[in-house]
Design an enzyme around this catalytic site. Structure first.
Site, short mmCIF file in Angstrom:
data_model
loop_
_atom_site.label_atom_id
_atom_site.label_comp_id
_atom_site.label_asym_id
_atom_site.label_seq_id
_atom_site.Cartn_x
_atom_site.Cartn_y
_atom_site.Cartn_z
CB THR A 91 -0.93 -0.05 1.47
OG1 THR A 91 -1.77 -1.18 1.13
CG2 THR A 91 -1.92 1.09 1.38
CG ASP B 170 -1.62 -7.32 -2.30
OD1 ASP B 170 -2.29 -6.44 -2.07
OD2 ASP B 170 -1.08 -7.96 -1.17
CB SER B 171 3.14 -8.11 1.21
OG SER B 171 2.13 -8.13 2.06
CB THR C 261 0.88 -4.06 6.46
OG1 THR C 261 -0.29 -4.04 5.75
CG2 THR C 261 1.28 -2.74 6.77
CG ASP C 262 -2.12 -7.79 3.73
OD1 ASP C 262 -2.42 -7.12 4.44
OD2 ASP C 262 -2.50 -7.98 2.65
CD GLN D 197 -5.57 -21.95 18.31
OE1 GLN D 197 -6.58 -21.38 18.74
NE2 GLN D 197 -5.72 -23.17 18.05
CB CYS D 198 -2.17 -17.09 23.61
SG CYS D 198 -3.40 -17.95 24.24
N1 ASP Z 1 -2.31 -6.06 0.85
C1 ASP Z 1 -1.22 -4.95 1.09
C2 ASP Z 1 0.00 -5.70 1.21
O1 ASP Z 1 0.05 -6.33 1.99
C3 ASP Z 1 -1.74 -4.26 2.52
C4 ASP Z 1 -0.61 -3.46 2.94
O2 ASP Z 1 0.37 -3.14 2.18
O3 ASP Z 1 -0.78 -2.90 3.93
O4 ASP Z 1 0.83 -5.79 0.16
#
Ligand code: ASP
Length: 360
Positions: free
Chosen positions: A28, A72-73, A104-105, A293-294
């Site tokens: 993003t 996109d990640s 971020t993903d 899982q925590c």
């Molecule tokens: N879908 C995007 C990615 O991970 C989301 C992001 O960048 O925050 O590439």
């Protein structure tokens, strides 16, 4: 892979202090609205000074390397992790530090994988991204990016880098990369590190949390591992999980290891069929790595009766490791070592500060 390169030198007349290589992979952060439509598209890094003019006022030189086709990640792969490791290796003597712009993903997976692949790292590698594209007025991209650059370039009084590990910088906090998790898909505080303190807080000043930062090691020499083994899987416990599901996962052809996502402090059902399936898998040299899982706390096998058996049959405790750091650790360890016993030993001990030593 093909890259575009741009060099930016500081506009101030001061001599350049250090150099940072920025590797743009996508996500993003680097998006802008295309002129006609309403769609977000990756922006052309030639426009970086137009979008973030402040970077010229930083006192160090910056070189940008952009993947020709940013991703996109969600499309990241172990091959791209190895490619990133190779770029860092090739440029290691030319640059003082590295910033990776990433979606971020899957940023926590990439940060974890790189922490293992970059053996003997003694320079900063900082990943950052944004929740809102750089071309949007309220974007967090500018702050995340500029602070990540400043953190990457930071040196101690003796000129050595303050940071010499793989980190994630996001929304004022610098975190150890292999301790981080994406926690938020809409708020700006996208990442947290529940089981390890933050390494720095970038407020008006940057405050470092020195006791938790990996100490600089002048004798370390970088060596990048160029292999990862994807013959791994997650097996997540849930009430009602069927023998069919468990067996389908544990009987995957060629499977070398499974991250068993358990409840609480490392507990799982004591149904005989389940315990038998785990025992059989371990007998076939499939390593079972117990991760909770925590987000907070740790696996303590044997604390409850529901985890005692797991310990007895040889399930390896993941202590307080994250699922992201656990699965990438398996990929790294299986590519490095063939002997299942040695693999189990490596998995059960911290390699890059990704887990605390287990107490039982
Ligand atoms: N879908 C995007 C990615 O991970 C989301 C992001 O960048 O925050 O590439």
């Amino acid at each position: 892979m093909k890259y575009n390169t741009i060099h930016i030198n500081p506009i101030s007349p001061e001599p350049t202090q250090g150099s940072v290589l920025v590797i743009y992979t996508g996500g993003t952060l680097g998006m802008v609205y295309e002129t006609k439509g309403k769609q977000l598209v990756p922006f052309d890094f030639d426009q970086i000074i137009e979008k973030v003019p402040e970077i010229q006022r930083l006192s160090f030189a910056i070189t940008f390397l952009s993947l020709q086709n940013p991703i996109d990640s969600s499309n990241i792969t172990p091959e791209i992790w190895i490619e990133l490791g190779t770029i860092i290796e090739r440029n290691y003597t030319t640059y003082d530090s590295f910033v990776i712009l990433h979606g971020t993903d899957t940023m926590a997976y990439t940060a974890s994988a790189l922490s293992y692949l970059l053996e003997g790292l003694n320079k900063p590698v900082i990943l950052t991204g944004a929740q809102l594209p750089i071309g949007v007025p309220r974007s967090d991209a500018r702050e995340n990016f500029i602070s990540a650059l400043e953190l990457a370039a930071a040196v101690a009084d003796d000129g050595t880098p303050i940071l010499s590990e793989v980190c994630i910088y996001f929304n004022s906090l610098l975190l150890r990369g292999n301790r981080s998790k994406k926690q938020e898909s809409s708020d700006f505080n996208a990442f947290h590190s529940e089981n390890y303190p933050f390494l720095a807080n970038a407020g008006v000043r940057i405050d470092y949390n020195f006791p938790f930062i990996k100490p600089y090691d002048s004798s370390a020499t970088l060596s990048v591992q160029k292999k990862l083994d994807s013959q791994v899987a997650f097996l997540k416990m849930f009430p009602g999980i069927t023998p069919k599901t468990v067996k389908a996962i544990l009987q995957i052809e060629g499977l070398k290891g499974v991250v068993l996502e358990t409840y609480g402090a490392g507990n799982a059902t004591t149904e005989p069929w389940f315990l038998e399936a785990i025992r059989e898998a371990i007998e076939k040299n499939i390593i079972v790595f117990n991760v909770s899982q925590c987000d907070g706390g740790r696996v303590t096998q044997g604390h409850y009766q529901t985890s005692k058996y797991l310990k007895e049959v040889g399930v390896v405790s993941g202590s307080d490791i994250t699922a992201e750091a656990a699965i990438t650790k398996m990929m790294y360890v299986f590519a490095k070592e063939n002997d299942p016993k040695k693999c189990a030993e490596m998995l059960g001990a911290p390699l890059r500060g990704e887990m605390s030593v287990e107490y039982s």
